[in-house]
Write an enzyme that holds these catalytic residues in place. Sequence first.
Site, short mmCIF file in Angstrom:
data_model
loop_
_atom_site.label_atom_id
_atom_site.label_comp_id
_atom_site.label_asym_id
_atom_site.label_seq_id
_atom_site.Cartn_x
_atom_site.Cartn_y
_atom_site.Cartn_z
N CYS A 72 46.80 37.80 36.56
CA CYS A 72 46.38 36.69 37.43
C CYS A 72 46.79 35.38 36.77
O CYS A 72 46.66 35.23 35.55
CB CYS A 72 44.87 36.74 37.62
SG CYS A 72 44.20 35.37 38.58
N LEU A 73 47.25 34.45 37.60
CA LEU A 73 47.67 33.15 37.06
C LEU A 73 46.50 32.40 36.42
O LEU A 73 46.71 31.52 35.60
CB LEU A 73 48.29 32.30 38.17
CG LEU A 73 49.60 32.84 38.76
CD1 LEU A 73 49.98 32.07 40.02
CD2 LEU A 73 50.72 32.76 37.73
N HIS B 67 43.22 41.03 45.96
CA HIS B 67 43.06 40.18 44.77
C HIS B 67 42.78 38.72 45.20
O HIS B 67 41.88 38.07 44.66
CB HIS B 67 44.33 40.30 43.92
CG HIS B 67 44.36 39.44 42.70
ND1 HIS B 67 44.36 39.96 41.42
CD2 HIS B 67 44.42 38.09 42.54
CE1 HIS B 67 44.41 38.96 40.56
NE2 HIS B 67 44.45 37.82 41.21
N GLU B 68 43.57 38.22 46.17
CA GLU B 68 43.40 36.81 46.60
C GLU B 68 42.09 36.61 47.35
O GLU B 68 41.42 35.59 47.18
CB GLU B 68 44.57 36.36 47.48
CG GLU B 68 45.96 36.41 46.84
CD GLU B 68 46.05 35.84 45.44
OE1 GLU B 68 45.24 34.95 45.07
OE2 GLU B 68 46.92 36.29 44.69
N GLY C 140 51.11 35.33 44.63
CA GLY C 140 49.96 35.00 45.46
C GLY C 140 49.14 33.93 44.79
O GLY C 140 49.17 33.80 43.56
N GLN D 139 41.90 28.48 42.91
CA GLN D 139 42.69 28.40 41.67
C GLN D 139 43.28 27.01 41.44
O GLN D 139 43.68 26.69 40.33
CB GLN D 139 43.83 29.43 41.70
CG GLN D 139 43.34 30.87 41.64
CD GLN D 139 44.51 31.84 41.66
OE1 GLN D 139 44.99 32.19 42.72
NE2 GLN D 139 44.95 32.26 40.48
N HIS E 150 39.35 36.20 45.05
CA HIS E 150 39.26 34.82 44.52
C HIS E 150 38.36 33.97 45.43
O HIS E 150 37.59 33.13 44.95
CB HIS E 150 40.65 34.16 44.48
CG HIS E 150 41.42 34.42 43.23
ND1 HIS E 150 40.98 34.07 41.98
CD2 HIS E 150 42.65 34.98 43.04
CE1 HIS E 150 41.89 34.41 41.07
NE2 HIS E 150 42.91 34.97 41.69
NI NI Z 1 44.66 35.75 40.77
#
Ligand code: NI
Length: 180
Positions: A93-94, A135-136, A46, A51, A139
């Site tokens: 998380c990235l 989660h997204e 995701g 991000q 963000h």
């Molecule tokens: Ni994330």
Amino acid sequence: MAILEILKYPAPVLSKVAAPVKNVNGKTVQLVSDMLETMYAAPGVGLAAPQVGASQRVIVLDVDHENPGKLVYKLINPVITRAEGEVIWEEGCLSVVDFTADVKRAAQVQVSAIDENEKEIKIDAEGLLAVALQHEIDHLDGKLFIDRISRLKRDLYARRRKKMLRSGTEPPKESARVMI
Ligand code: NI
């Protein structure tokens, strides 16, 4: 298509509330396709527009990493319309380098959004998809999963991250982990 740079905590854009997309245009379509390419390359399941530095309410997901491309979600202006139950999930998380933690989320969610053709989408999700959607969407509200853990753990991570940045060493990527 292009692979974009994924910004890492503490990049300021990650804690900003993203703006809704008013008109879905060619730029939005381009952003969605670049985000997908970036997500697959990371690799992650995701990715949210902030991000990659775009403070807009756009997310992409593909949680079936064994069959990439089979069920892809491209969601514009997603909203959680129902949340039920409770689940604890170990999240990574990235944008949060070298850290995972257990996070409490709703076990089932319903999400409404529009796609690139401005068609309405409704998703009923559980398991990883439900966790990833929450989660997204976090963000988009300027929240990372580390904002949902204890202050003590967050402060410890913040200090460790500062040290990492000071010394200029990024830990190696752990690709086996599911990153959202
Ligand atoms: Ni994330």
